[in-house]
Scaffold this active site. Structure first.
Site, short mmCIF file in Angstrom:
data_model
loop_
_atom_site.label_atom_id
_atom_site.label_comp_id
_atom_site.label_asym_id
_atom_site.label_seq_id
_atom_site.Cartn_x
_atom_site.Cartn_y
_atom_site.Cartn_z
N HIS A 87 -8.38 1.05 -3.61
CA HIS A 87 -9.26 0.92 -2.44
C HIS A 87 -9.86 2.30 -2.18
O HIS A 87 -9.17 3.20 -1.72
CB HIS A 87 -8.40 0.43 -1.25
CG HIS A 87 -9.13 0.37 0.05
ND1 HIS A 87 -8.45 0.21 1.25
CD2 HIS A 87 -10.44 0.46 0.36
CE1 HIS A 87 -9.33 0.19 2.24
NE2 HIS A 87 -10.54 0.35 1.73
N SER A 136 0.85 -1.19 0.00
CA SER A 136 0.00 0.00 0.00
C SER A 136 0.88 1.24 0.00
O SER A 136 1.64 1.48 0.95
CB SER A 136 -0.89 0.01 1.24
OG SER A 136 -1.37 1.33 1.46
N MET A 151 -11.39 -5.46 5.92
CA MET A 151 -10.54 -4.54 6.69
C MET A 151 -10.21 -5.22 8.02
O MET A 151 -11.10 -5.70 8.72
CB MET A 151 -11.26 -3.22 6.97
CG MET A 151 -11.42 -2.30 5.79
SD MET A 151 -9.94 -1.94 4.84
CE MET A 151 -8.85 -1.24 6.09
N GLY A 172 1.25 -2.05 4.21
CA GLY A 172 1.63 -0.65 4.06
C GLY A 172 2.95 -0.39 4.74
O GLY A 172 4.03 -0.45 4.11
N MET A 230 -11.80 4.71 -0.17
CA MET A 230 -12.39 5.07 1.13
C MET A 230 -13.07 6.43 0.96
O MET A 230 -12.59 7.47 1.44
CB MET A 230 -11.30 5.09 2.20
CG MET A 230 -10.92 3.68 2.64
SD MET A 230 -9.36 3.64 3.52
CE MET A 230 -8.24 3.54 2.14
N ASP A 288 -4.69 3.66 -1.85
CA ASP A 288 -5.73 4.03 -0.88
C ASP A 288 -6.22 5.45 -1.13
O ASP A 288 -5.56 6.41 -0.75
CB ASP A 288 -5.16 3.95 0.54
CG ASP A 288 -4.94 2.53 1.00
OD1 ASP A 288 -5.92 1.76 1.02
OD2 ASP A 288 -3.79 2.18 1.34
N MET A 292 -8.60 8.36 -0.12
CA MET A 292 -9.38 8.77 1.07
C MET A 292 -9.90 10.18 0.85
O MET A 292 -9.17 11.06 0.39
CB MET A 292 -8.48 8.80 2.30
CG MET A 292 -7.87 7.46 2.65
SD MET A 292 -6.85 7.63 4.12
CE MET A 292 -6.26 5.95 4.29
N ASP A 338 -6.61 -6.21 4.74
CA ASP A 338 -5.94 -4.90 4.75
C ASP A 338 -5.91 -4.31 6.15
O ASP A 338 -6.96 -4.02 6.73
CB ASP A 338 -6.71 -3.97 3.80
CG ASP A 338 -6.07 -2.60 3.62
OD1 ASP A 338 -4.97 -2.38 4.15
OD2 ASP A 338 -6.69 -1.76 2.94
N HIS A 365 -1.36 -1.46 -4.13
CA HIS A 365 -2.62 -1.07 -3.48
C HIS A 365 -2.64 0.44 -3.30
O HIS A 365 -1.71 1.01 -2.72
CB HIS A 365 -2.69 -1.80 -2.14
CG HIS A 365 -3.93 -1.60 -1.34
ND1 HIS A 365 -5.06 -2.39 -1.50
CD2 HIS A 365 -4.23 -0.72 -0.36
CE1 HIS A 365 -5.99 -1.99 -0.64
NE2 HIS A 365 -5.52 -0.98 0.06
C1 DX5 Z 1 -5.90 1.82 5.93
C2 DX5 Z 1 -5.56 1.50 4.51
C3 DX5 Z 1 -4.47 0.53 4.39
C4 DX5 Z 1 -3.15 0.98 4.97
C5 DX5 Z 1 -2.54 -0.24 5.58
O1 DX5 Z 1 -7.12 2.43 6.03
O2 DX5 Z 1 -6.67 0.98 3.81
O3 DX5 Z 1 -4.30 0.04 3.06
O4 DX5 Z 1 -2.27 1.53 4.04
O5 DX5 Z 1 -1.42 0.12 6.30
P1 DX5 Z 1 -0.70 -0.87 7.30
O6 DX5 Z 1 -0.32 -2.09 6.52
O7 DX5 Z 1 0.45 -0.09 7.80
O8 DX5 Z 1 -1.71 -1.22 8.39
ZN ZN Z 2 -6.29 -0.06 1.83
#
Ligand code: DX5
Ligand code: ZN
Length: 217
Positions: free
Chosen positions: A65, A7, A136, A196, A67, A34, A36, A174, A32
């Site tokens: 992904h 990620s 999640m 991530g 969000m 993210d 947001m 994730d 991946h």
């Molecule tokens: C969190 C994201 C993840 C995040 C994971 O809301 O969707 O993809 O980057 O990060 P780690 O692996 O550090 O928990």
């Molecule tokens: Zn994610």
């Protein structure tokens, strides 16, 4: 075959392209991304222009992904920019079936994401149409959080649902995945493991090699 999906939320944004290429050279097939919006989750990360900028540098599978509240507003553009898999939160879609069909009509793979406390039963009427379900394992919004233990059982139950229906839907997990728990989570039935901070904090090549070694055991 089990795979990791680094990620980029935990990458160094001042050298994002290089970090992505380092991950790809270490052998990952998925990246991946993210997105947001500061509404569905508290933080604003990055959006469409970043996806478009990264697309020409690699053929890796872009696993986006979202969000984002009502992600259907952005699906067509994200598809156009070169996403391969688009995952949307069931909690963020008033018309989930419509958004899933929209992703598929763009010729992309469709995924639905469930927050930790959202029951698997939510998937009942859409599961047959999905290429991926993303569970999640932290409350979404931030990297570097701790894996929630009850997700192990949720993965096992989803694995059973998918296998009993004879589907090839991938299970992605994730949040809080690291070198110490990735093997256990994969053994619960996850196919794609998002990493991530475990991938991008420190030596990216070494991190990814160690994570992949765990999956090959
Ligand atoms: C969190 C994201 C993840 C995040 C994971 O809301 O969707 O993809 O980057 O990060 P780690 O692996 O550090 O928990
Ligand atoms: Zn994610």
């Amino acid at each position: 075959m089990k795979m990791i999906a680094p990620s980029i939320l935990s990458a160094d944004f001042t050298r994002l392209g290089e970090d992505v290429l380092t991950a790809v050279r270490a052998g990952v097939r998925y990246i991946h991304l993210d997105v947001m919006d500061g509404m569905f989750v508290p933080q604003i990360s990055f959006g469409n222009p970043v996806i478009g900028s990264l697309r020409p540098i690699t053929d890796a599978i872009f696993d986006v992904h979202m969000m984002v509240e009502e992600p259907g507003r952005y699906v067509d553009e994200i598809a156009e920019l070169g996403a391969d898999i688009i995952t949307v939160h069931t909690e963020a879609c008033t018309h989930l079936d419509r958004v899933v069909q929209q992703i598929k009509s763009c010729g992309k793979k469709a995924g639905v994401v469930l927050n930790p406390a959202t029951p698997l039963e939510t998937l009942e009427y859409v599961l047959d149409d999905l290429d991926m379900v993303l569970l999640m394992s932290v409350n979404p919004g931030y990297g570097g959080q701790k894996y929630i233990p009850y997700i192990d059982e949720k993965i096992r139950r989803l694995r059973k649902m998918i296998d009993e229906k004879g589907l090839s839907t991938l299970i992605e997990v994730d949040g809080g995945v690291n070198v110490s728990n990735i093997r256990r989570i994969a053994d619960c039935g996850a196919d794609v493991l998002v990493c991530g901070s475990a991938a991008f904090k420190g030596d990216i090549t070494r991190n990814i090699t160690e994570l992949q070694e765990q999956l090959m055991k």
